[in-house]
Design an enzyme around this catalytic site. Structure first.
Site, mmCIF file in Angstrom:
data_model
loop_
_atom_site.group_PDB
_atom_site.id
_atom_site.type_symbol
_atom_site.label_atom_id
_atom_site.label_comp_id
_atom_site.label_asym_id
_atom_site.label_seq_id
_atom_site.Cartn_x
_atom_site.Cartn_y
_atom_site.Cartn_z
ATOM 1 N N LYS A 114 0.892 -1.596 -0.245
ATOM 2 C CA LYS A 114 -0.052 -0.172 -0.082
ATOM 3 C C LYS A 114 1.107 1.159 -0.399
ATOM 4 C CE LYS A 114 -4.114 -2.000 1.367
ATOM 5 N NZ LYS A 114 -5.157 -2.434 2.363
ATOM 6 N N ARG A 166 -2.191 -9.740 5.550
ATOM 7 C CA ARG A 166 -2.869 -10.290 4.173
ATOM 8 C C ARG A 166 -2.045 -9.951 2.639
ATOM 9 N NH1 ARG A 166 -5.480 -6.511 -0.019
ATOM 10 N NH2 ARG A 166 -7.566 -8.295 -0.580
#
Ligand code: PMM
Length: 251
Positions: free
Chosen positions: A207, A238
């Protein structure tokens, strides 16, 4: 700590979009993750990157269900990454075992009741609205206090809807209506989320807040984050790449 491998079957996801948008490529990547020792494969057909448009239910189902059916045959434990109760139910029928709802039940009024009826693990992520305009909602007094209290509201709603507490998993939702500083504050206080008493999933992989100019450049920072979370009581991470993450966990 468990490893949830990301399998986005979308043409526009921010990190691997376009690479797995056909059935064969998605199944091949799923099988590769199984060979690498993934614990859960998270399959999604709708991108949630900031600014993303929604896809139709039909499109979401058409992208995900064949891949779930095929990978379930190979014994994979699969979660369906969806905000729609109908997609979740179709995915469970096809062999998925976990519902991963980034909206924590807010996007679809049927979701919590559906999850309760299906009696399977349900992941409630902290969310403040659809991806299209979520960046404008990154305003907090104290991000840790505020996210915990909003997540607790979702926990209460899930329990009210009949979800068994033993089936509830929570996620602070890194990158969802949060700027870089917010994400790091959450990571610094992840023990407070663990103290809420439910398994905690953290999705930071590649991210933007990790820095770097491209998702691939964020890979190293993603692995560092996994290493850091491994000792905090977090239940699962994740992530896009499975092997490098499992390697840091076994070291
Ligand atoms: N992040 C994305 C999608 N789904 N689900 C959970 N539970 N937690 C997350 O942080 C999360 C998620 C966005 O990333 P992607 O485009 O790589 O799937």
């Amino acid at each position: 700590m468990l490893i949830m491998g990301i399998l986005n079957v979308t043409p526009d996801s921010f990190a691997d979009g376009g690479r797995h948008n056909d059935f064969d490529a998605a199944v091949a990547r799923g099988l590769e993750m199984i060979a690498e020792g993934v614990d859960i494969i998270d399959i999604g057909g709708e991108s949630t990157r900031p600014g993303a448009d929604r896809v139709s239910e039909a499109e979401e189902i058409q992208r995900t269900i064949p891949v779930i059916t095929e990978l379930a045959k190979h014994g994979a434990r699969i979660s369906i990454d969806t905000m729609r109760a109908s997609t979740a139910e179709a995915a469970i029928k096809a062999g998925a075992a976990i519902i991963n709802d980034v909206s924590g039940g807010l996007a679809d009024s049927q979701m919590l009741r559906t999850a309760a009826r299906l009696q399977l693990p349900y992941i409630a992520m902290h969310w403040r609205g659809q991806s299209k305009d979520m960046n404008s909602k990154a305003i907090y007094n104290d991000v840790v206090v505020d996210v915990i209290s909003e997540l607790q509201e979702r926990v209460d709603a899930a329990l009210d809807a009949g979800i068994n507490p033993s089936n509830l998993i929570i996620d602070p939702g890194l990158g969802f209506a949060k700027d870089a500083q917010h994400n790091w504050e959450i990571i610094d206080s992840i023990d407070k989320f663990v103290a809420m008493g439910y398994p905690v999933l953290v999705g930071g992989s590649r991210k933007r807040f990790l820095g770097g100019d491209s998702p691939d450049e964020r890979e190293q920072a993603s692995i560092e984050l996994t290493k850091r979370l491994a000792t905090t009581g977090v239940w699962a991470v994740r992530v896009h790449s499975v092997k490098p993450h499992s390697e840091v966990l076994t070291k």
